[in-house]
Design a protein around this motif. Structure first.
Motif, PDB file in Angstrom:
ATOM      1  N   CYS A   1      -3.835   2.799   0.806  1.00  0.00           N
ATOM      2  CA  CYS A   1      -3.550   4.086   0.220  1.00  0.00           C
ATOM      3  C   CYS A   1      -4.767   4.754  -0.020  1.00  0.00           C
ATOM      4  CB  CYS A   1      -2.358   4.170  -0.477  1.00  0.00           C
ATOM      5  SG  CYS A   1      -2.564   3.497  -1.827  1.00  0.00           S
ATOM      6  N   ALA A   2      -4.923   6.000  -0.203  1.00  0.00           N
ATOM      7  CA  ALA A   2      -5.731   6.786  -0.996  1.00  0.00           C
ATOM      8  C   ALA A   2      -5.926   6.321  -2.410  1.00  0.00           C
ATOM      9  CB  ALA A   2      -5.711   8.206  -0.829  1.00  0.00           C
TER      10      ALA A   2
ATOM     11  N   MET B   1      -3.455   7.654  -4.893  1.00  0.00           N
ATOM     12  CA  MET B   1      -2.175   7.423  -4.669  1.00  0.00           C
ATOM     13  C   MET B   1      -1.781   6.140  -5.553  1.00  0.00           C
ATOM     14  SD  MET B   1       0.006   7.948  -1.055  1.00  0.00           S
ATOM     15  CE  MET B   1       1.000   6.386  -0.751  1.00  0.00           C
TER      16      MET B   1
ATOM     17  N   ARG C   1       0.616   5.388  -8.570  1.00  0.00           N
ATOM     18  CA  ARG C   1       2.111   5.935  -8.616  1.00  0.00           C
ATOM     19  C   ARG C   1       2.650   4.607  -7.888  1.00  0.00           C
ATOM     20  NH1 ARG C   1       2.412  10.403  -4.989  1.00  0.00           N
ATOM     21  NH2 ARG C   1       3.311   9.051  -3.385  1.00  0.00           N
TER      22      ARG C   1
ATOM     23  N   ASP D   1       0.822  -1.120  -0.101  1.00  0.00           N
ATOM     24  CA  ASP D   1       0.058  -0.300  -0.019  1.00  0.00           C
ATOM     25  C   ASP D   1       0.955   1.337   0.012  1.00  0.00           C
ATOM     26  OD1 ASP D   1       0.935   0.130   2.457  1.00  0.00           O
ATOM     27  OD2 ASP D   1      -1.097   0.204   3.472  1.00  0.00           O
ATOM     28  N   CYS D   2       2.202   1.148  -0.423  1.00  0.00           N
ATOM     29  CA  CYS D   2       3.261   2.176  -0.399  1.00  0.00           C
ATOM     30  C   CYS D   2       4.345   1.987  -1.131  1.00  0.00           C
ATOM     31  CB  CYS D   2       3.415   2.535   1.127  1.00  0.00           C
ATOM     32  SG  CYS D   2       4.498   1.670   2.021  1.00  0.00           S
TER      33      CYS D   2
END
Lengths: 380, 380
Positions: free
Chosen positions: B154-155, B158, B161, B116-117
């Motif tokens: 994540c939002a 986002m 990306r 998630d990032c």
């Protein structure tokens, strides 16, 4: 944090064994704490609350120092006996006991039991004839960081009937207990409860029954982020309240410190697993540790206990973080309502030290939620 | 409650082994549940959420039935492999993973990972080169009995990306996941999340990256006290939402049921330890069981999950009770804000059956808080 803990953790890292979180408890601190209680309340017997940390080394040290023990179950009684305590130094302090567990405790030699209602008195009269019982009363937990619910104790007005019932059934109506709330930062809180206790002593005396003991409970705090009064201040406040309400007939007293005995003796080392933001404009970073609510930090529920956290980057500028555990459970978040300020240099793989974690961590761990093992523990 | 569970419990009582609480899980119900999911969502692969109940018998049955598995840790991956699943049927679905655990999963053959990032993507690129990753997005948990926090995902803005970053690092940007909230009683809740997922598919397509999969997550409810929609209703609502947002290019889909797969397959038998009142005019009785928050019923936190409770006195008049566990911990109260109606004939020693307890009970148990052993479990 002590030099002994620091050296232990350094050796563990050098050996490459630092693959998961661990708690290290320094027995020197436990000894100091015991002696502080003994000095602050010289006429009071200390019953260590075994549930706070039942590590065999902790129990054995306290048994050698002369401590007594407050236990919650037959298993805790057995652990305490195995550590070298004699049964006359053990209280079965849980007000909720199966009759067969009372019988087992009695067979092991335990003679002191907590009650808060007539039904529990009847179980004890059957399974532990002649034993001493003390009745727990409700008292409000104002001033405590972890206020107690109404789960334990009866209204003070009901206690005389419960104790008289015990007396009628051949038990020794021995005294009264209460708990002013965990992590109690106001030493004055014992006053109101002691007033109620004295009234119960008088009521029973009118019925021809002489109570002998007041169990002052636990609630003695350990230092987390805020300073707390020293133990001596509690001793003085309690002595004043005893004198005020019992005059020159001060009863036998006992205390049941758990957190106050071992909390500051333990440090958890954990690791940062992930640092992220939820969106580009997220004002807080999310810092995920390899420890959370299910493998040691259950007392962060409702963000009640706020542990001091030291990092390798201390001294850097700080920024607010949400702190969370490693499990796939959305409630496994430690601090979110009130974000935690941590150094901006903190990154994946950084070690963190969580202080004041000697109490209520190891045995709270889940057996393996999400496959994560229980908190590893070392006592040095 | 099934005949098989009833007979098992009767045999246990006859043998005198009913000295503590236990969970009994009926594999016939698990099989029925698996087949209901497979029928309701015929084009969707089922990834059982192992954390709900990792009993070896449950995992082995599901492996035989053809299920895939959503895992939270290396231990869960190992348990799943030991039960007979091949690594191509395993997803490492925790968004929070140590890099060495990713490497270990990769060595075991796992090729599907949640992120998630960007930082998590980088770990996977290093430790599991070429693997498939899906990005979890936040979605609000309206309608869920146990709303999720913002801990995972994540939002949606986002996610492109994050996935493009994975693609650039040689991973397969495979898809999107979300979770509509545990015990989700509104099948319409998948619609909004699928709209976000479709937008991410389009965004990535414009960047030349073709996503393939939508992980619809878990959240499928089990019946506690309130009725819940049947699985078929979820299948229909999800298919409608997929068609609406993806048109005739419906992606590969997976679901991750946990509670919905095993919740109603389990029943806990427990015992009443004490029934009392706190004062003479207390309008509620306190009923203390030998099971509580620390040995199996952690999901009663904040009274979120309200289990159906059957007693030997069912049919009697009822009265409101506060229900609590056996430990010396004041937070070990199950239902107090909203007292539970139980028969007035319920007394010390009565057995109670707590239904719908097949999920999120055994592994949540503490290792031994207060000396109480973890919840005993039988799979039949």
């Amino acid at each position: 944090m002590t030099d002994r803990i620091r050296e232990f953790l350094e050796a563990r890292r050098r050996a490459g064994r630092d693959t998961g979180p661990c708690l290290v408890v320094d027995l020197d601190i436990v000894r100091d704490n015991y002696q502080s209680f003994a000095r602050a309340l010289p006429d009071t017997r200390v019953f260590y609350a075994v549930k706070a940390n039942p590590a065999p080394e902790v129990l054995a040290l306290l048994a050698r120092l002369g401590s007594c023990f407050d236990t919650a179950s037959v298993v805790e009684i057995e652990q305490t006996l195995a550590a070298g305590a004699t049964p006359d130094r053990i209280s079965f302090g849980n007000t909720i006991k199966k009759e067969r567990d009372i019988a087992r405790a009695y067979a092991l030699g335990v003679r002191l039991f907590a009650v808060d209602c007539e039904a529990e008195v009847e179980k004890i009269a059957r399974a532990a004839p002649g034993a001493r019982v003390f009745c727990r009363i409700l008292c409000d937990g104002d001033g405590a960081e972890w206020p107690l619910s109404r789960k334990f104790g009866c209204a003070p007005q009901m206690a005389p009937r419960v104790l008289e019932h015990a007396h009628r059934l051949g038990l020794t109506a021995y005294g009264v207990s209460f708990h002013v709330g965990s992590q109690q930062r106001d030493p004055g809180m014992w006053d109101g409860a002691l007033k109620s206790a004295a009234e119960i002593f008088n009521d029973l005396a009118e019925r021809g029954i002489q109570l002998q003991m007041v169990n002052l409970g636990g609630g003695f705090p350990t230092k987390y982020l805020k300073n707390v009064p020293v133990v001596k201040a509690y001793g003085q406040a309690i002595f004043r309240a005893l004198s005020k309400h019992f005059g020159n007939r001060i009863p036998e007293t006992i205390i049941e410190p758990g957190r106050g005995m071992v909390g500051n003796a333990g440090v958890i080392e954990a690791e940062v697993v992930l640092v992220s933001r939820k969106s580009d404009d997220d004002p807080v970073r999310w810092v995920y540790l390899d420890i959370g609510k299910f493998n040691g930090l259950a007392e962060t529920t409702d963000e009640m206990i706020r542990y001091p956290i030291r990092t390798e980057a201390d001294g850097d500028a700080t920024a607010p973080c949400v702190l969370a555990g490693p499990s796939c459970d959305s409630i496994d978040v430690l601090y979110e309502k009130d974000p935690y300020l941590l150094p901006i240099g903190l990154e994946i793989g950084s070690k963190v030290l969580i202080e004041g974690t000697g109490a209520y961590t190891t045995t709270y761990s889940s057996v393996g939620f999400n496959g994560f093992p229980p908190l590893e523990s070392f006592v040095i």
